[in-house]
Design an enzyme around this catalytic site. Structure first.
Site: not given
Length: 327
Positions: A47, A187, A244
């Site tokens: 990750y 968001k 984002t």
């Protein structure tokens, strides 16, 4: 101070690295093979590749070992794992202060994270959320970042804000837990919309309009749920939304870009390899808005695109055909 971080995805690993040094940090993952690989390689190659894990960052095998003796439990799992993690922590070491760093609305119930925690620990549990504009890779590399610690409990903020605040991870206080969590949840939905817009070549004007009108939708719902509009002008709202919707590291934006290319959602999520919280949150946001009589056309269009077979072109046409109105 001993901090137990649950969830060794990119964000959990980044937070463990950020708090490591002044504090004794242990990082736990549910998959034993993942833990063993991190311990052997001193890197979270799955990750967060390319970033070394310090030798004294704890990587224990069991949750019981992580939780035992911790001064703070920090849950950084996807939202779908929050309830089970909190329940297990309560069994292992009840009463320990809790912070969560997951965003969204629980699938099926539509609960915000703090509502999940209250159901499991009680309304008076010492707890709060870390939220705000923060890509994990940048935090892990020590690049300057500012986030929010939000809690209903002023004493909790007073206690933990100076402990969690770091020179390169600045933590600001906010007592509007609802507003902070709504900003962090929706968001991701708007980032999918922004990805679609960018993927279809609509340009920067369209993206700016989408972000601005998206912020208006978020604020309307937050206020209907008891949040404060000024919270949505800060890190947990506008800051997280801008990051984002515009950053190339945004998984939710990448979902939108791929949808604009005509890829199926199943294929997109398979290729992504990470959780994109906006996909599951969208359905719950639309349902929550309907229950409170809040108009959210952008969220409705993303929900129709993701879950009801609407094409990206038709979703855009639906939005552009809306009647003009006051801002």
């Amino acid at each position: 101070m001993r901090i137990a971080v649950l969830g060794a995805g990119a964000w959990g690993t980044a937070l463990a690295l950020a708090f490591h040094g002044p504090h004794q940090v242990a990082l736990w993952a549910r998959n034993p093979e993942h833990v063993a690989a991190m311990r052997r390689e001193r890197e979270n190659r799955r990750y967060l590749p390319g970033i070394a894990l310090p030798e004294d960052l704890g990587l224990p095998d069991s949750l019981a070992e992580v939780a035992a003796g911790a001064d703070l439990h920090l849950v950084a799992t996807p939202l779908s794992g929050l309830r089970a993690a909190v329940r297990e922590l309560q069994r292992l070491q009840p009463g320990t202060p809790l912070v969560w760093a997951c965003k969204g609305l629980e699938a099926g119930s539509g609960r915000l994270p703090h509502e999940i925690v209250a159901e499991e620990l009680g309304a008076d549990a010492p707890c709060g959320v870390l939220t705000g504009p923060s890509f994990a890779a940048e935090v892990a590399r020590g690049q300057p970042t500012a986030i929010t610690l939000a809690s209903h409990d002023a004493g909790f903020i007073e206690r933990w804000l100076p402990i969690l605040h770091r020179p390169l991870l600045r933590v600001y206080a906010n007592n509007d837990l609802v507003g902070a969590e709504i900003g962090g949840a929706i968001k991701n939905v708007m980032a999918i919309a922004a990805g679609v817009s960018d993927g279809m070549g609509f340009g920067l004007n369209a993206r700016a309009a989408l972000i601005t009108r998206g912020l208006a939708e978020i604020a309307r719902l937050a206020v209907a749920l008891g949040g404060r509009p000024e919270t949505l002008m800060g890190l947990a709202g506008m800051g997280d939304l801008i990051l984002t919707c515009t950053g190339d590291l945004s998984r939710n934006r990448r979902v939108g870009l791929a949808l604009a290319q005509g890829k199926t959602l199943d294929d997109i999520l398979r290729e992504l390899g990470h959780v994109a919280e906006g996909v599951s949150t969208t359905r719950e946001v639309v349902a929550l808005a309907a229950r409170h009589g809040v108009e959210m056309p952008l969220c409705e269009a993303v929900d129709a695109l993701l879950h009801h077979g609407l094409s990206a072109t038709d979703a855009v046409d639906r939005l552009l055909a809306r009647d003009p109105k006051h801002e």
